[in-house]
Motif scaffolding. Structure first.
Motif: not given
Length: 563
Positions: A504-512, A521-526
């Motif tokens: 999954l794309p990085p944003e889809c592996r976080a549920t905030t 968002a950049l930090e989360r993806d990193a």
């Protein structure tokens, strides 16, 4: 950096992080943010503490600095003129962010990285320009969540460095923390008082929600089953943080239409949360299952919410009733209108016009389409203004009068906030149907995934149960359009086999559930990418990103990253 001097382990590790972040060793370059929220929990709690301390430090060579959880300076007090000039020369002033990744080792950024108090003596700074100072930073945490609110920093010139600085910073941070506790207790008490009053007076289902509080009375728990309760809780997200009364109508999975009346609770000028009273507009039939809308080609969704909105549109179309479809961008308004109209009137042509595309020619194009026997949908009708609006109104009036295409069917789409639309246009449309956002019918995601992949020509992908469950936990701010973009990203990396979480794309592996800033968002993806690269090894991922283990664990929790 002089390697001959002995260096404490925390400082050495901080230098390594600073080097990995490519911090300039000659001059600090903190970013500037021109908007500072002065009415946060932290600012309210810190203001009287800093007022009292700074009054004792007037013209003393010591400065009190308060930052938020990102290291952005919110307040700076005290200090003699010489110290303040020196602080200004390195941009250690309100609005500038003193994160370690931007300016290197310092009392603010390093305290945030290690998650605890720390004293940085002059020579221990990574940046040469900061070595004229010594600073002690102490984090301030939220009493309920334990999350970082900010840092209280005490800064002086290096020649005045003293271990008492750290004790002073910790004492001030503890006083601010205590005031946060006091405010939280007072806010919770105000919310609880309104909640109990609503429970007594309404005699029905009542919810209460604050920043860290959610309550549901016994009547609500008894009246609604677990599935309906989950839907109600999800729907309250639209009211959370609201400062004005709000009424929300929502269709629950059981078939009940619920009216949620939200009223905010204040303590003085501070929002404490809000109370929601629930009334059932149409109780479900007890003897039979709710009627289901017939299968409509081109639509996907079997949830009660989606079936209900489909049935509403079918009813309107069968009566040739002109209607407005409103809802959030990407919710599927246009697709649903097209599918339902074609199902009801398969032999009629259906034209779609968009003010953003046709511009001033829209009235003429609308007239031509209607005169040719087409039905008409106008997208984003909130963009209609001026002469275009008046021209379209004349065209619609001609249809109503039977002068042209008297049997034509017309629909509009509007955004969820129902942006300004002229009354004279609204008068033509007796029916408005709200198309729900995807987060209100998450149970339709498996079917949507299959449908969207099929439309994209991707036939060899299946999703593991864990992955599908993750998709069904996400808020999908861009709704179905957002889901389509995520699936497109998956298909670019994998075109066959089973899709796992790592695909999954990085944003889809976080549920905030909160809206992240672009930087967040950049930090989360990193972080997600680093965790994937090192097979979930948090220590290795932290080292690769130049973070401490404490920091990456905190950020994983804050962003809701699934590991």
């Amino acid at each position: 950096m002089s390697a001959a001097l002995p260096v404490r382990d925390p400082i050495r590790v901080s230098w390594e992080r600073s080097h990995a972040s490519q911090v300039d060793v000659d001059r600090p370059a903190p970013k500037y943010f021109d908007r500072i929220d002065r009415e946060t929990t932290l600012m309210r709690a810190a203001r009287p503490v800093i007022d009292a301390l700074s009054s004792e430090l007037t013209n003393e060579p010591v400065c009190i600095i308060l930052t938020d959880a990102k290291g952005v300076v919110l307040d700076r007090r005290g200090g003699d003129p010489s110290l303040l000039r020196r602080l200004d020369s390195v941009d250690l002033a309100p609005g500038f962010r003193y994160a370690e990744s931007e300016v290197g080792t310092n009392g603010i950024g390093t305290a945030l990285e290690v998650g605890g108090p720390i004293l940085i003596h002059g020579p221990e700074h990574y940046n040469d320009k900061l070595r004229m100072f010594s600073c002690a930073g102490a984090p301030i945490t939220h009493p309920v969540t334990g999350g970082l609110l900010g840092v209280l920093d005490i800064t002086t010139q290096a020649r005045n460095s003293n271990s008492i600085l750290l004790s002073f910073a910790k004492l001030a941070a503890r006083r601010i923390h205590e005031r946060v506790v006091e405010e939280a207790n007072a806010l919770d008490h105000a919310l609880l008082s309104d909640y109990y009053a609503a429970c007594r007076h309404s005699g029905g289902p009542v919810l209460a929600l604050g920043d860290e509080v959610f309550m549901m009375n016994a009547y609500a728990q008894a009246r609604f089953d677990a599935v309906d309760q989950a839907a109600l809780i999800d729907r309250t997200r639209d009211a959370r943080g609201g400062t004005k009364p709000l009424v929300i109508l929502t269709d629950l999975p059981s078939g009940t239409t619920a009216r949620l009346a939200y009223r905010p609770t204040f303590l003085g000028d501070t929002l404490a949360g809000g109370v929601i009273q629930i009334k059932e507009q149409r109780p479900p039939a007890r003897s039979q299952q709710p009627a289901r809308a017939p299968l409509v080609p081109g639509t996907t969704g079997s949830s009660a919410v989606w079936q209900h909105v489909t049935q509403e549109m079918l009813d309107a179309c069968r009566r040739s009733e002109w209607l407005i479809a409103d809802g959030e961008p990407g919710a599927g308004k246009l697709s649903l209108l097209r599918a339902v109209r074609r199902h009801v009137s398969p032999d009629r042509r259906l034209a779609v016009l968009d003010p953003a595309v046709t511009g001033d020619d829209l009235p003429a194009e609308a007239r031509a389409e209607l005169e040719s026997g087409s039905d008409l949908i106008i997208r984003r009708a909130n963009l209609l203004t001026g002469e275009v609006l008046y021209g379209l109104t004349d065209v619609l009036q001609s249809v109503r009068d039977g002068a042209i295409a008297g049997d034509a069917w017309v629909a509009l789409t509007l955004p969820a906030d129902r942006s300004e639309i002229a009354d004279q246009l609204l008068a033509f449309f007796p029916r408005t149907v709200e198309v729900p956002p995807l987060r209100h019918h998450l149970e339709d995601i498996p079917a949507l995934v299959r449908s969207l992949l099929a439309k994209a020509g991707v036939s060899g992908l299946t999703f593991s149960t864990t992955t599908m469950n993750q998709l069904m936990r996400l808020p999908w701010a861009g709704n179905i359009t957002h889901l389509r973009a995520a699936l497109t990203a998956v298909a670019k990396r994998r075109r066959s086999g089973v899709v796992e979480l790592a695909d999954l794309p990085p944003e889809c592996r976080a549920t905030t559930r909160r809206q992240l800033t672009p930087i967040e968002a950049l930090e989360r993806d990193a972080i997600v990418d680093a965790l994937s690269m090192y097979d979930g090894d948090k220590q290795a991922a932290a080292a690769a990103l130049g973070m401490s283990r404490a920091t990456i664990y905190r950020k994983i929790r804050d962003y809701g990253i699934v590991t």
